[in-house]
Design a protein around this motif. Structure first.
Motif, PDB file in Angstrom:
ATOM      1  N   PHE A 142      33.977  47.374  40.625  1.00  0.00           N
ATOM      2  CA  PHE A 142      33.552  46.378  39.654  1.00  0.00           C
ATOM      3  C   PHE A 142      34.009  44.980  40.049  1.00  0.00           C
ATOM      4  N   LEU A 143      33.196  44.052  39.645  1.00  0.00           N
ATOM      5  CA  LEU A 143      33.464  42.635  39.849  1.00  0.00           C
ATOM      6  C   LEU A 143      33.509  41.991  38.468  1.00  0.00           C
ATOM      7  N   PRO A 144      34.011  40.750  38.385  1.00  0.00           N
ATOM      8  CA  PRO A 144      34.223  40.144  37.059  1.00  0.00           C
ATOM      9  C   PRO A 144      32.983  40.113  36.170  1.00  0.00           C
ATOM     10  N   PHE A 145      31.775  40.170  36.786  1.00  0.00           N
ATOM     11  CA  PHE A 145      30.567  40.043  35.975  1.00  0.00           C
ATOM     12  C   PHE A 145      30.053  41.397  35.466  1.00  0.00           C
ATOM     13  N   ASP A 146      30.870  42.449  35.606  1.00  0.00           N
ATOM     14  CA  ASP A 146      30.462  43.780  35.137  1.00  0.00           C
ATOM     15  C   ASP A 146      30.911  44.071  33.711  1.00  0.00           C
ATOM     16  N   PHE A 147      31.847  43.263  33.188  1.00  0.00           N
ATOM     17  CA  PHE A 147      32.479  43.620  31.907  1.00  0.00           C
ATOM     18  C   PHE A 147      31.725  43.017  30.733  1.00  0.00           C
ATOM     19  N   SER A 148      30.590  43.617  30.434  1.00  0.00           N
ATOM     20  CA  SER A 148      29.787  43.169  29.302  1.00  0.00           C
ATOM     21  C   SER A 148      28.920  44.345  28.879  1.00  0.00           C
ATOM     22  N   ARG A 149      28.540  44.341  27.601  1.00  0.00           N
ATOM     23  CA  ARG A 149      27.662  45.425  27.133  1.00  0.00           C
ATOM     24  C   ARG A 149      26.196  45.089  27.375  1.00  0.00           C
ATOM     25  N   ASN A 150      25.954  43.895  27.942  1.00  0.00           N
ATOM     26  CA  ASN A 150      24.559  43.504  28.203  1.00  0.00           C
ATOM     27  C   ASN A 150      23.919  44.441  29.220  1.00  0.00           C
ATOM     28  N   GLU A 151      22.603  44.456  29.186  1.00  0.00           N
ATOM     29  CA  GLU A 151      21.884  45.217  30.207  1.00  0.00           C
ATOM     30  C   GLU A 151      22.125  44.562  31.570  1.00  0.00           C
ATOM     31  N   ALA A 152      22.183  45.394  32.594  1.00  0.00           N
ATOM     32  CA  ALA A 152      22.351  44.840  33.941  1.00  0.00           C
ATOM     33  C   ALA A 152      21.057  44.158  34.367  1.00  0.00           C
ATOM     34  N   MET A 153      21.218  43.031  35.043  1.00  0.00           N
ATOM     35  CA  MET A 153      20.025  42.350  35.565  1.00  0.00           C
ATOM     36  C   MET A 153      20.223  42.026  37.040  1.00  0.00           C
ATOM     37  N   ALA A 160      31.108  38.313  54.605  1.00  0.00           N
ATOM     38  CA  ALA A 160      30.072  38.380  53.560  1.00  0.00           C
ATOM     39  C   ALA A 160      30.222  39.672  52.764  1.00  0.00           C
ATOM     40  N   LEU A 161      30.490  40.781  53.476  1.00  0.00           N
ATOM     41  CA  LEU A 161      30.675  42.065  52.787  1.00  0.00           C
ATOM     42  C   LEU A 161      31.905  42.015  51.907  1.00  0.00           C
ATOM     43  N   ALA A 162      32.965  41.385  52.410  1.00  0.00           N
ATOM     44  CA  ALA A 162      34.230  41.350  51.657  1.00  0.00           C
ATOM     45  C   ALA A 162      34.071  40.553  50.366  1.00  0.00           C
ATOM     46  N   ILE A 163      33.282  39.477  50.394  1.00  0.00           N
ATOM     47  CA  ILE A 163      33.097  38.667  49.185  1.00  0.00           C
ATOM     48  C   ILE A 163      32.479  39.522  48.090  1.00  0.00           C
ATOM     49  N   GLY A 164      31.488  40.336  48.458  1.00  0.00           N
ATOM     50  CA  GLY A 164      30.812  41.166  47.470  1.00  0.00           C
ATOM     51  C   GLY A 164      31.462  42.509  47.255  1.00  0.00           C
ATOM     52  N   ALA A 222      30.606  32.992  41.618  1.00  0.00           N
ATOM     53  CA  ALA A 222      29.998  32.229  42.714  1.00  0.00           C
ATOM     54  C   ALA A 222      30.757  30.924  42.958  1.00  0.00           C
ATOM     55  N   LEU A 223      31.174  30.251  41.869  1.00  0.00           N
ATOM     56  CA  LEU A 223      31.919  28.990  42.031  1.00  0.00           C
ATOM     57  C   LEU A 223      33.273  29.227  42.675  1.00  0.00           C
ATOM     58  N   ALA A 224      33.908  30.361  42.340  1.00  0.00           N
ATOM     59  CA  ALA A 224      35.221  30.667  42.933  1.00  0.00           C
ATOM     60  C   ALA A 224      35.112  30.818  44.445  1.00  0.00           C
ATOM     61  N   HIS A 225      33.893  31.046  44.946  1.00  0.00           N
ATOM     62  CA  HIS A 225      33.676  31.176  46.395  1.00  0.00           C
ATOM     63  C   HIS A 225      32.761  30.070  46.913  1.00  0.00           C
ATOM     64  N   ALA A 226      32.682  28.957  46.191  1.00  0.00           N
ATOM     65  CA  ALA A 226      31.756  27.884  46.570  1.00  0.00           C
ATOM     66  C   ALA A 226      32.046  27.345  47.968  1.00  0.00           C
ATOM     67  N   ARG A 227      33.328  27.271  48.324  1.00  0.00           N
ATOM     68  CA  ARG A 227      33.693  26.725  49.642  1.00  0.00           C
ATOM     69  C   ARG A 227      33.161  27.602  50.773  1.00  0.00           C
ATOM     70  N   SER A 228      32.902  28.902  50.478  1.00  0.00           N
ATOM     71  CA  SER A 228      32.323  29.790  51.493  1.00  0.00           C
ATOM     72  C   SER A 228      30.825  29.583  51.591  1.00  0.00           C
ATOM     73  N   ARG A 241      48.208  32.354  59.643  1.00  0.00           N
ATOM     74  CA  ARG A 241      47.699  33.649  59.204  1.00  0.00           C
ATOM     75  C   ARG A 241      46.177  33.614  59.231  1.00  0.00           C
ATOM     76  N   TYR A 242      45.562  34.659  59.747  1.00  0.00           N
ATOM     77  CA  TYR A 242      44.109  34.708  59.881  1.00  0.00           C
ATOM     78  C   TYR A 242      43.587  35.951  59.156  1.00  0.00           C
ATOM     79  N   ARG A 243      42.628  35.754  58.260  1.00  0.00           N
ATOM     80  CA  ARG A 243      42.034  36.908  57.561  1.00  0.00           C
ATOM     81  C   ARG A 243      41.223  37.719  58.557  1.00  0.00           C
ATOM     82  N   LEU A 244      41.475  39.019  58.594  1.00  0.00           N
ATOM     83  CA  LEU A 244      40.809  39.862  59.585  1.00  0.00           C
ATOM     84  C   LEU A 244      39.305  39.864  59.402  1.00  0.00           C
ATOM     85  N   ASP A 245      38.829  39.758  58.160  1.00  0.00           N
ATOM     86  CA  ASP A 245      37.378  39.830  57.954  1.00  0.00           C
ATOM     87  C   ASP A 245      36.693  38.501  58.237  1.00  0.00           C
ATOM     88  N   ARG A 246      37.474  37.504  58.646  1.00  0.00           N
ATOM     89  CA  ARG A 246      36.877  36.210  58.994  1.00  0.00           C
ATOM     90  C   ARG A 246      36.953  35.952  60.509  1.00  0.00           C
TER      91      ARG A 246
END
Lengths: 341, 303
Positions: free
Chosen positions: A246-257, A272-276, A307-313, B192-197
């Motif tokens: 689960f990610l932060p946007f899973d905790f709601s009773r709303n229907e998934a979209m 990219a995989l690690a972010i998601g 998404a904003l928490a990872h905006a720099r990526s 320190r370097y993140r391995l996934d990066r």
């Protein structure tokens, strides 16, 4: 009447006797030699019963990884009684196949892997590490105190609940538990465990919950009691634990979209995989030279914040429009907070 | 213990004794390792002591004294068993998550796993929680052999990855990621370097040198080298902060409805993103220049 405890000990002794005797034997033993031997634990007045006991013992030892097979040396007539020996190739670890470099890599890799807080594989991997060292495959050695090196003590410091959950999962036997949920309700339920994962240092298990008759995820540190697992089950072939990370946007009773995000082309795939967290579907869009990540969300505002928490990526929401609007709104709120000080 | 559990523990004890130096193990260590209490250990020792073969005269001799268990002679020694299904599943998951090379992984499977069992390569039931990235095995090799590496890495905020020469020191893990602790040779500093990066790792011909690593926690490192920023927010938002560089909240003397949180950060973009994600619940109050830079950053996202 012998107590159940004595019967269990007698059975355990008989199984170990069988392993020991076959290990020491200079040639395979006949069925008769085994089932008539009172020292081994057979040799009763009922030969048929001893034969059944011997068969069940072979099955039990096979579950323990010790394979006793019938051998028939070349030229032996078919009418000769069966002979039995431990199948050494299938029973014992083959040190000659695994190189010392392989084993060293694995031992140190296991140490790194198990240093992640909450890893659900701590107990079985500690056992794997111990076997690598015990088999002499690695340059590591067991110390005089029997310690395993860097993982020494890690197995012992594990939650007994993690052991119970892992054992239940490995045996595919449903686990009755008393579970206290986030609202403080303590409910007894039985879970057929389909998978385990760790997230942010905590360990979770997912499975079919008989209380709700749905697949649910549970936190191991909220299990207050577990009983003996019973009732076998099969894990659905299409089950994927990553669908339950689960990610932060899973905790709601709303229907998934359905939502879509993009990441810059220069992002390494692993990042990219690690972010998601492995959730959803990550694809490279050759036409637009970017990564696209499709995932279901229940809470739009939380998804925008994620998404904003990872905006720099370079993570940006692109669909649905409501998600993009939410994202813009959060940015404007933050700007307003700083402009109106 | 049930019968199968007694047998399993006795076999594990024999494996441990067989492999141990001098075939002796410390009682407490082996109990911890095998998850036995002392009564269960004595039960296993009793089972083992009764092992004898009339034909060959062999007998397992094991005794417990002075907080040690000792296996005498060769008769009771047990070769290491292949992994059971539970251990095999765990190994398969670890080999996959650690990107162990195919040839090494195949040898490990053939040598250790039950021969009649093939782990489902698409096994989707276990997830370890942290990405080690595809270069982990090469980094492990560099660490074991003490080799200097050329590391292609994208620092947060950089568009492209760039190569740098590093001396690897250790793999470190946290709840959210795995890192390579190494010395950046050009910058002559610890990093320190993140391995996934990590985009690429090449071993060089040179040996890694010894460096004066500080061995400090992330929080201490940030306090020493990071930028000091003060944030204003309500107490509820402050309670949810678990950042390494954050100090405990303090009352805001100007506004009783808010608290002040001092944070030491190594990356402004990282801090700005956390402030953005809070949706107006956090405000940068010091230094003013950081607040101004935040506004520039935030406005650029809307363009």
């Amino acid at each position: 009447m012998p107590s159940r405890s004595t019967e269990r000990e007698d059975a355990a002794q008989r199984l170990l006797n069988l392993v020991f005797t076959l290990s020491c034997a200079t040639m395979p033993l006949t069925t008769e030699q085994i089932v008539s031997d009172t020292d081994l634990g057979y040799g009763s007045d009922n030969r048929a019963s001893d034969l059944r006991k011997f068969r069940r013992d072979r099955e039990e030892l096979a579950r323990q990884g010790i394979l006793i097979t019938e051998v028939r040396p070349e030229g032996t007539p078919e009418t000769d009684p069966g002979r039995w020996a431990i199948d050494r190739e299938r029973t014992f670890a083959a040190g000659g196949i695994v190189t010392a470099d392989d084993a060293d890599l694995l031992v140190h890799a296991i140490d790194d892997y198990l240093s992640v807080p909450g890893n659900p594989l701590a107990r079985p991997l500690s056992s794997v590490r111990r076997k690598l060292v015990a088999a002499g495959m690695t340059t590591d050695t067991l110390s005089a105190d029997g310690g395993e090196g860097p993982t020494d003590g890690k197995a012992s410091s594990l939650s007994p609940m993690l052991d119970a959950v892992w054992t239940s999962y490995a045996l595919r036997l449903a686990l009755p538990i008393a579970y206290r949920d986030a609202r403080g309700n303590l409910i007894k339920r039985t879970v057929s465990i389909y998978g385990l994962f760790s997230l942010d240092g905590r360990t979770y298990f997912t499975g079919l919950d008989d209380h709700t008759n749905t697949v649910r995820t549970f936190r191991i540190d909220r299990v207050e009691r577990a009983w003996r697992p019973k009732g076998s089950y099969v894990i659905p072939p299409d089950f994927n634990i990553r669908d339950h990370l689960f990610l932060p946007f899973d905790f709601s009773r709303n229907e998934a979209m359905a939502a879509r995000f993009t990441l810059p082309d220069s992002t390494p795939r692993e990042e990219a995989l690690a972010i998601g967290g492995g959730r959803g579907s990550l694809k490279h869009d050759d036409e637009h030279a970017c990564w696209t990540w499709d995932v279901e969300v229940r809470d739009l505002r939380a998804a925008a914040a994620f998404a904003l928490a990872h905006a720099r990526s370079g993570l940006r929401p692109v669909q649905p429009k409501a998600l993009v609007d939410c994202w813009c709104e959060l940015v404007k709120e933050a700007i307003a907070r700083h402009e109106n000080r | 213990m049930k019968t199968d559990e007694q047998v399993r523990k006795a076999l594990q004890l024999l494996e441990a004794l067989s492999a141990a130096k001098g075939q002796r193990v410390d009682v407490q260590a082996v109990c911890a390792s095998l998850d036995l209490d002392e009564a269960e250990l004595d039960s296993c020792l009793n089972l083992i002591s009764n092992l004898a073969d009339r034909e060959t005269g062999a007998r397992a001799v094991v005794d417990r004294s002075n907080n040690e268990v000792v296996l005498h002679g060769d008769a009771g020694r047990l070769q290491t068993l292949r992994l059971d299904i539970s251990e095999g599943m765990a190994l398969a998951a670890a080999l996959r998550d650690l990107h162990i090379g195919k040839e090494a992984a195949d040898r490990l499977r053939r040598g250790l796993l039950p021969l009649d069992w093939t782990p489902d390569e698409g096994s989707s039931q276990l997830a370890g929680g942290v990405a080690f990235g595809p270069w982990f095995p090469v980094l492990r090799e560099a660490l074991e052999d003490g080799v200097r590496c050329s590391l292609t890495y994208r620092t947060q905020g950089e568009r492209e990855a760039r190569a740098r020469i590093v001396d690897p020191a250790a793999i470190e893990t946290r709840a959210d990621a795995a890192y390579l602790l190494a010395w950046d040779v050009e910058k002559d500093a610890e990093r320190r370097y993140r391995l996934d990066r990590i985009a690429d790792v090449q071993l060089t011909e040179d040996s890694a040198e010894r460096h004066p690593y500080r061995g400090e926690s992330t929080a201490d490192s940030l306090a020493r080298t990071g930028e000091r920023v003060v944030l204003a927010m309500d107490a509820g938002t402050a309670a949810g902060i678990d950042w390494d560089g954050a100090l405990p909240p303090e009352p805001d003397v100007h506004n009783p409805e808010e608290v002040r949180v001092t944070v030491y950060v190594g990356s402004r973009p990282w801090l700005f993103d956390q402030v953005l994600a809070s949706g107006g619940h956090m405000r940068i109050v010091e230094p003013q220049e950081a607040a101004d830079a935040f506004l520039t950053y935030a406005r650029s996202l809307l363009q």
